[in-house]
Write an enzyme that holds these catalytic residues in place. Structure first.
Site, PDB file in Angstrom:
ATOM      1  N   GLU A  42     -46.674 -33.972  85.883  1.00 10.81           N
ATOM      2  CA  GLU A  42     -46.027 -32.829  86.344  1.00 10.81           C
ATOM      3  C   GLU A  42     -45.282 -32.259  84.936  1.00 10.81           C
ATOM      4  O   GLU A  42     -45.105 -33.069  84.277  1.00 10.81           O
ATOM      5  CB  GLU A  42     -45.059 -33.014  87.448  1.00 10.81           C
ATOM      6  CG  GLU A  42     -45.593 -33.246  88.675  1.00 10.81           C
ATOM      7  CD  GLU A  42     -44.563 -33.658  89.819  1.00 10.81           C
ATOM      8  OE1 GLU A  42     -43.426 -33.386  89.577  1.00 10.81           O
ATOM      9  OE2 GLU A  42     -45.049 -33.791  90.952  1.00 10.81           O
ATOM     10  N   HIS A 133     -61.696 -10.335  79.640  1.00 10.55           N
ATOM     11  CA  HIS A 133     -63.394 -10.470  80.056  1.00 10.55           C
ATOM     12  C   HIS A 133     -63.933  -9.210  80.561  1.00 10.55           C
ATOM     13  O   HIS A 133     -64.857  -8.925  80.067  1.00 10.55           O
ATOM     14  CB  HIS A 133     -63.600 -11.699  81.065  1.00 10.55           C
ATOM     15  CG  HIS A 133     -65.172 -11.749  81.084  1.00 10.55           C
ATOM     16  ND1 HIS A 133     -65.978 -12.211  80.298  1.00 10.55           N
ATOM     17  CD2 HIS A 133     -65.818 -11.824  82.337  1.00 10.55           C
ATOM     18  CE1 HIS A 133     -67.396 -11.889  80.836  1.00 10.55           C
ATOM     19  NE2 HIS A 133     -67.168 -11.931  82.109  1.00 10.55           N
ATOM     20  N   ASP A 176     -75.706  -9.673  76.189  1.00 11.73           N
ATOM     21  CA  ASP A 176     -76.008  -9.312  77.691  1.00 11.73           C
ATOM     22  C   ASP A 176     -75.751  -7.923  78.141  1.00 11.73           C
ATOM     23  O   ASP A 176     -74.941  -7.201  77.277  1.00 11.73           O
ATOM     24  CB  ASP A 176     -75.438 -10.160  78.766  1.00 11.73           C
ATOM     25  CG  ASP A 176     -74.043 -10.458  78.738  1.00 11.73           C
ATOM     26  OD1 ASP A 176     -73.420  -9.164  78.440  1.00 11.73           O
ATOM     27  OD2 ASP A 176     -73.064 -11.229  78.866  1.00 11.73           O
ATOM     28  N   LYS A 199     -80.570 -11.310  79.271  1.00 13.91           N
ATOM     29  CA  LYS A 199     -80.195 -12.670  79.212  1.00 13.91           C
ATOM     30  C   LYS A 199     -79.924 -12.942  80.879  1.00 13.91           C
ATOM     31  O   LYS A 199     -79.327 -12.192  81.664  1.00 13.91           O
ATOM     32  CB  LYS A 199     -78.707 -12.979  78.622  1.00 13.91           C
ATOM     33  CG  LYS A 199     -78.293 -14.238  78.952  1.00 13.91           C
ATOM     34  CD  LYS A 199     -76.889 -14.359  78.417  1.00 13.91           C
ATOM     35  CE  LYS A 199     -75.562 -14.194  79.567  1.00 13.91           C
ATOM     36  NZ  LYS A 199     -74.406 -14.597  79.012  1.00 13.91           N
ATOM     37  N   ARG A 201     -78.235 -16.114  83.401  1.00 11.76           N
ATOM     38  CA  ARG A 201     -77.628 -17.125  83.493  1.00 11.76           C
ATOM     39  C   ARG A 201     -78.361 -18.159  84.178  1.00 11.76           C
ATOM     40  O   ARG A 201     -78.435 -17.922  85.452  1.00 11.76           O
ATOM     41  CB  ARG A 201     -76.164 -16.825  83.649  1.00 11.76           C
ATOM     42  CG  ARG A 201     -75.330 -18.308  83.630  1.00 11.76           C
ATOM     43  CD  ARG A 201     -73.789 -18.086  83.592  1.00 11.76           C
ATOM     44  NE  ARG A 201     -73.246 -17.549  82.135  1.00 11.76           N
ATOM     45  CZ  ARG A 201     -73.165 -18.280  81.125  1.00 11.76           C
ATOM     46  NH1 ARG A 201     -73.576 -19.680  81.365  1.00 11.76           N
ATOM     47  NH2 ARG A 201     -72.753 -17.817  79.924  1.00 11.76           N
TER      48      ARG A 201
END
Ligand code: R5P
Length: 317
Positions: A42, A133, A176, A199, A201
């Site tokens: 923890e 992202h 991509d 591309k 995946r």
């Protein structure tokens, strides 16, 4: 206008080197806190500085060890809020769990949203982050988000590279289709051509290149991406550039996650230089082509502007 009791910077254990560089750029010492693990794993947080009424910034990338780093971030937010800080900002140079940003099949979580919920629930008032992202993730946070781009730092690198290498036949390559809009932006700024790798995946570690859209034959290619995780996307793209006749291949990525087989893959790839930012530590993950550029000044300036309620949008350019 500055906040009443001033600005204080703190950091967790995810990227102390970057945090120290930000602290130097701001010419202010790092705040005093302790973040350690109990024997059972923890995480324990103690803030030693008085933060009542303070504008607090906690610098923490949610990179590997991802879950520990997220827990440090959450517990610090809770500690700071309970200690009556006036405002608490999560400075997240790399935001992990971002790739799961939609339900692309049944019975799966939207992890990027769930982690964002946890961060605001922990007590953070705002978020400062970089090269998410997908830009839509900003909307997952129910608080203001300043989303910086590493592009200016990477552009500086290429300006410098221009003095060492012939970049006249330059083509920016998106690994991509998803990255093609960002790649187009780079191509426009650098007056370069654009190519896109088709591309697919196959799994978390494997990708397959189906085709190359655009001309790379005889070109100096710069493959750009937001992150290198296992290196599959970048190395496959580099191999595809080579197969389709590229003269030289460079890589520019913001976040060097570099997990699993990434370093081995990159070592053997037909890549001249691979430039990444210091949003994630690369200690112990070196490979000959690796070049590091720092986003510390950019983050420091954003922190300063947020504190003084000045526009941050100039830094987005
Ligand atoms: C994909 O959408 C991302 O932008 C990156 O290309 C990808 O996540 C990198 O992962 P890896 O290095 O494992 O191929």
């Amino acid at each position: 206008m500055a906040r009443s009791k001033g600005l204080k910077l703190f950091t967790g254990n995810s990227n102390p080197v970057l945090a120290q560089a930000v602290s130097r750029a701001l010419e202010m010492p790092m705040g005093n806190c302790r973040i350690e693990k109990f024997p059972d794993g923890e995480i324990d947080v103690k803030i030693y500085d008085d933060v009542r009424g303070v504008d607090a910034f906690f610098i923490q990338s949610t990179c590997p060890p991802v879950n520990d780093n997220i827990m440090e971030l959450l517990l610090f937010g809770d500690a700071c809020r309970r200690a009556s800080a006036e405002r608490v900002t999560a400075v997240i140079p790399y935001y992990g769990y971002a790739r799961k940003d939609r339900k692309d099949e049944g019975r799966v979580p939207i992890s990027a949203k769930m982690v964002a919920n946890c961060i605001t629930a922990a007590g953070y008032d705002r978020v400062l982050t970089m090269d998410l992202h997908s830009a839509q993730i900003q909307g997952f946070f129910d608080c203001p988000v300043d989303h910086l781009y590493a592009a200016p730092v990477l552009f500086d690198y290429f300006r410098d590279l221009k003095t060492r290498a012939d970049l006249r036949n330059l083509t920016i390559v998106a690994p991509d289709v998803g990255r093609s809009k960002v790649a187009r932006g780079y191509a426009k700024r650098l007056n370069a051509g654009l190519a896109i790798v088709d591309k697919r995946r196959v799994s978390g570690e494997e990708t397959e290149v189906l085709d190359m859209i655009g001309k790379v034959d005889g070109q100096v290619c710069v493959i750009i991406d937001d992150m290198i995780a296992t290196g599959g996307s970048i190395v496959d793209s580099a191999n595809a550039c080579k197969k389709f006749g590229a003269q030289d291949i460079y890589v520019a990525c913001t976040h060097p996650v570099l997990c699993g087989p990434a370093v081995e893959r990159l070592r053997g790839a037909p890549i001249k230089e691979c430039v990444v930012c210091d949003t994630i530590p690369t200690l112990g993950k070196d490979f000959p082509q690796l070049k590091l550029v720092s986003v510390a000044n950019l983050l420091a300036e954003a922190i300063r502007r947020i504190h003084f309620s000045e526009s941050v949008s100039l830094l987005f350019k």
